[in-house]
Design an enzyme around this catalytic site. Structure first.
Site, mmCIF file in Angstrom:
data_model
loop_
_atom_site.group_PDB
_atom_site.id
_atom_site.type_symbol
_atom_site.label_atom_id
_atom_site.label_comp_id
_atom_site.label_asym_id
_atom_site.label_seq_id
_atom_site.Cartn_x
_atom_site.Cartn_y
_atom_site.Cartn_z
ATOM 1 N N GLU A 121 -9.128 -9.870 3.769
ATOM 2 C CA GLU A 121 -9.507 -8.491 3.423
ATOM 3 C C GLU A 121 -10.828 -8.458 2.655
ATOM 4 O O GLU A 121 -11.067 -9.279 1.760
ATOM 5 C CB GLU A 121 -8.399 -7.859 2.557
ATOM 6 N N SER A 129 0.834 -1.209 0.000
ATOM 7 C CA SER A 129 0.000 0.000 0.000
ATOM 8 C C SER A 129 0.864 1.254 0.000
ATOM 9 O O SER A 129 0.376 2.349 -0.258
ATOM 10 C CB SER A 129 -0.947 0.008 1.206
ATOM 11 N N ASP A 157 5.561 -7.016 2.604
ATOM 12 C CA ASP A 157 4.739 -7.487 1.488
ATOM 13 C C ASP A 157 5.601 -7.853 0.297
ATOM 14 O O ASP A 157 6.503 -7.094 -0.087
ATOM 15 C CB ASP A 157 3.801 -6.352 1.040
HETATM 16 O O1 KIV Z 1 -0.398 -3.360 1.736
HETATM 17 C C1 KIV Z 1 -1.212 -3.327 2.678
HETATM 18 O O2 KIV Z 1 -1.413 -2.299 3.334
HETATM 19 C C2 KIV Z 1 -1.968 -4.530 2.964
HETATM 20 C C3 KIV Z 1 -3.041 -4.440 4.000
HETATM 21 C C4 KIV Z 1 -4.225 -3.802 3.387
HETATM 22 C C5 KIV Z 1 -3.358 -5.745 4.603
HETATM 23 O O3 KIV Z 1 -1.741 -5.542 2.380
#
Ligand code: KIV
Length: 287
Positions: free
Chosen positions: A185, A49, A87
């Protein structure tokens, strides 16, 4: 500083066993990580994100492993007690098992203790290879933002019976493969509860209702730094964006009207007794 939460200690946390829900928030840099740590957050997600809330893109598809490693390293330099999960960006775990493991290793070397990747059963070969390489994996199912084009937008998933059951099957497969936790989510609350009840590892919900074993929100949403249209599941706990605009406006005003800097905010020459060499080598006195 409290002891860092570990992957094994997260893995066993279930609300149905009497555990307190897990708290996760995203962070993308050292000051954000320090704030999350000081607030006692259990897990920091260096989320992709970052693409939307920091780098100004419209979706998460633009960030690379280099970008994620850069932000993960910044978070890790804050040395938070919170567990750091990074991530895996789009296309870093889709091409081959070998590439997946190498890309995840870069995020671990940048300072993460675990990686998160999106998708259900079709990701099992990648997940198994990561776990085999001693890299803990957090799953992510439901509304998976990297699938925005395939899903036709950021749409709630699992509204129909079969789709909800398929998500529960995905969760069971990921847990069975060894994921230590699963983000759910954008699903109806009953589906979040159903999935949570179906597995023995904790679920961390975002727009998945109150039945999950924990919750995650985006840093900029919680603090009101973003002014994008917020999804209904976001609760804003501060309005730092407005406060920042007010403060910057006051600074601009003070500069323009000569109120900043004041004498107290300026250096002054000292008495001749403390004479030193100035910047350019000529004798001067500094205060
Ligand atoms: O990248 C992110 O912020 C996420 C969350 C929404 C879980 O994957």
């Amino acid at each position: 500083m409290s002891a860092r939460l570990t992957v094994p200690s997260v893995q066993g946390r279930k609300v149905r066993r009497g555990d307190v829900p897990l708290v996760m928030v995203t962070a993308y840099d050292a000051p954000g990580a320090r704030m999350a740590d000081a607030a006692g957050i259990d897990m920091i997600l260096v989320g992709d994100s970052v693409a939307m809330v920091v780098l100004g893109y419209d979706d998460t598809l633009q960030v690379t492993v280099d970008d994620m490693a850069h932000h993960t390293a910044a978070v890790a330099r804050a040395k938070p007690s919170s567990l750091i999960v990074a991530d895996m960006p789009w296309m870093s775990y889709h091409v081959s098992v070998e590439e997946t493991v190498r890309n995840a290793a870069r995020l671990i070397r940048a300072g993460a203790q675990a990686v998160k990747l999106e998708g259900g059963r079709k990701r099992l070969p990648m997940i198994e290879a990561l776990i085999d390489a001693e890299i803990p994996v957090m799953g992510h199912i439901g509304l998976t933002p990297q699938s925005v084009n395939a899903m036709g937008g950021f749409k709630v998933q699992g509204r129909e019976h079969d789709a909800a059951m398929a998500l529960a099957d995905d969760a069971k497969a990921l847990a069975h493969a060894g994921c230590f936790s699963i983000v759910i989510e954008g699903v109806p609350d009953v589906v979040g509860q159903l999935i949570t009840d179906s597995i023995d590892v904790p679920t961390v919900g975002i727009g998945a209702g109150s039945g999950c074993d924990g919750q995650v929100l985006v840093f900029h949403d919680v603090l009101g730094i973003e002014d994008r249209v917020l999804p209904k599941f976001v609760r804003r706990y501060a309005d730092l964006g407005a406060e920042g605009v007010r403060a910057l406006g006051a600074y601009a005003d003070d500069v323009r009207t000569g109120r900043f800097p004041s004498a107290a905010e300026s250096y002054h020459v000292k008495t001749p007794a403390t004479e030193t060499l100035g910047l350019y080598g000529s004798p001067t006195t500094l205060g």
